[in-house]
Design a protein around this motif. Structure first.
Motif, PDB file in Angstrom:
ATOM      1  N   PHE A  28       0.122   4.465   0.399  1.00 55.53           N
ATOM      2  CA  PHE A  28      -0.145   5.418   1.485  1.00 55.53           C
ATOM      3  C   PHE A  28       0.590   5.013   2.758  1.00 55.53           C
ATOM      4  N   LYS A  29       0.510   3.731   3.095  1.00 59.50           N
ATOM      5  CA  LYS A  29       1.168   3.249   4.309  1.00 59.50           C
ATOM      6  C   LYS A  29       2.689   3.300   4.157  1.00 59.50           C
TER       7      LYS A  29
ATOM      8  N   ASN B  14       0.811  -1.210   0.000  1.00 62.26           N
ATOM      9  CA  ASN B  14       0.000   0.000   0.000  1.00 62.26           C
ATOM     10  C   ASN B  14       0.850   1.270   0.000  1.00 62.26           C
TER      11      ASN B  14
ATOM     12  N   LYS C  29      -7.808   0.904  -2.948  1.00 61.63           N
ATOM     13  CA  LYS C  29      -8.603   2.128  -3.093  1.00 61.63           C
ATOM     14  C   LYS C  29      -9.760   2.161  -2.093  1.00 61.63           C
TER      15      LYS C  29
ATOM     16  N   LYS D  74       4.413   5.383   2.433  1.00 61.04           N
ATOM     17  CA  LYS D  74       4.838   6.781   2.478  1.00 61.04           C
ATOM     18  C   LYS D  74       5.074   7.251   3.906  1.00 61.04           C
TER      19      LYS D  74
END
Length: 434
Positions: A158-159, A156, A389, A161
């Motif tokens: 987002f994670k 993922n 998503k 980052k």
């Protein structure tokens, strides 16, 4: 609504911005029993989230609670690092007798620390130490934890980052059916491993989930899992199965890989292994690979004796077939309901995924999964989302949920779906846009 916001004031003012679940479920919870939970106003909710899989045996399981109270009142040891205690001795012997031996599995049990990411970190370390290699193959849409090693194996964006540093030591391969059913991603991985021009270093391990929970309920086929195991065996690569969320019965059997008939070299367990939602994790290691030096991996809270006590009682559920039969019955009920909903709202729902008591609806428009979660919460059901998503509404109630409570929760979900996607309302929305 104003009262709800006032209730959340302390959390909004004093707690870090990193908080997440309380943003979706805007109320203050007070008491809970099995699959039901109540807030400060006395409103009842049916829990289809189960602590992200940490509450397979429900909230405040009476059998387990009685053992915990008995142990505490007798001044039983609570914290012990990795010293020997009676509670740990009982757990080790019962785990071997009730879980490993009936499945003809032979593992040394490591207590790496209290969480799933602790288990994954220790699995990565022991694989690298045992093989002398550093690379680890992991898969698209995987989720293995939030500390740096496990996050490096998590797909993922987002994670990842949030790490704040470069994440390395891993090579991502496409999970089963990532490109659709026509492309064999196991054959692709085998080709790349054997091609000296692929740029892929021979890995210490292959790390996988048999069913990707946070990744969107993607299920690996039995054939794919067996093929991956053979690829590992033929090349001296350790096979690690992350069963943190899918273990302890979530997919129908105690280990999620039992149906496939594979025999991983290392298995990661956490969440519901603690029985009562108590922090506890295991790393199961085949004896040949248990090459740790004493203290080479440790943690202050790896000796959680309350976790041992709760786990000891929870293991009793696996001495007879009753729980597995109940899971199978509830899974069929969920499967039928979800497919009925997919047929009723084909314009909104793309497909049904999952198995056992972790199933979900995949929405064509990803935002609709969160809309369903919000609508369900208003109806009195706690329902989370997953997927890259957040396109999947994920149903994972406690394994011990009463059938009538499960049916009531599903009925509330149906009402929420009707509210969101009733054809008449959708037509009205379309007209309003015109």
């Amino acid at each position: 609504m104003e009262n709800r916001q006032a209730d959340m004031d302390v959390f909004n003012r004093l707690e870090s911005e990193v908080r997440s679940y309380c943003r979706s479920f805007q109320t203050v919870f007070t008491i809970a029993n099995n699959a039901r939970i109540w807030d400060k106003s006395g409103k009842e909710y049916i829990d289809f989230f189960a602590g992200a899989g940490a509450l397979n045996y429900g909230h405040n399981n009476r059998r387990i609670r009685a053992k915990l109270i008995e142990y505490l009142q007798a001044d039983g040891v609570t914290h012990s690092l990795d010293m020997a205690t009676e509670a740990k001795e009982t757990f080790l012997t019962r785990f071997k007798s009730f879980i490993l031996e009936p499945r003809k599995l032979d593992y040394k049990v490591m207590f790496p620390g209290p969480t799933g990411t602790n288990s994954v970190e220790s699995a990565l370390k022991i694989a690298r130490k045992a093989t002398g290699r550093t690379n680890v193959i992991c898969f698209t849409n995987a989720f293995h934890g939030m500390s740096l090693g496990s996050l490096a194996a998590t797909g993922n964006a987002f994670k990842r980052k949030g790490a704040g540093v470069m994440l390395g030591g891993t090579t991502f391969m496409p999970y089963d059916r990532y490109f659709g059913p026509q492309i064999d991603t196991a054959a692709m991985m085998e080709k790349m491993l054997d091609d000296p021009g692929s740029g892929i270093d021979l890995p210490a391990a292959v790390l996988l989930e048999t069913l990707q929970g946070e990744g969107g309920l993607n299920e690996a086929s039995t054939e794919w899992l067996r093929r991956v195991e053979c690829i590992c065996r033929d090349r001296g690569i350790l096979l690690i199965v992350d069963d943190v969320q899918m273990g302890c019965g979530r997919t129908g059997t105690f280990f999620s890989f039992e149906e496939a008939g594979i025999n991983p070299d290392v298995v990661c367990l956490s969440k519901s292994i603690g029985g009562y939602g108590l922090p506890m994790a295991l790393t199961l290691i085949k004896p040949a690979f248990d090459v740790w030096q004493p203290g080479e991996h440790n943690g202050t809270f790896r000796g959680n004796n309350l976790g041992f006590v709760a786990a000891n009682e929870a293991l009793d559920y696996w001495r007879t077939p009753e729980l597995e039969l109940a899971i199978a019955s509830n899974a069929r009920l969920m499967f039928g309901f979800l497919h009925r909903m997919a047929s009723a709202y084909p314009q909104a729902i793309e497909e049904v995924r999952g198995k056992g008591m972790i199933q979900g609806l995949v929405f064509r428009e990803p935002a609709n999964a969160a809309r369903l979660s919000k609508a369900a919460f208003k109806q009195g059901v706690i329902l989370e989302t997953s997927g890259p998503k957040d396109e999947v509404a994920k149903f994972m109630p406690p394994l011990t949920i009463e059938e009538n409570v499960l049916k009531l929760g599903l009925a509330k979900i149906e009402s929420a779906l009707r509210e969101l996607f009733d054809p008449v309302k959708l037509a009205g929305t379309a007209e309003a846009r015109l």
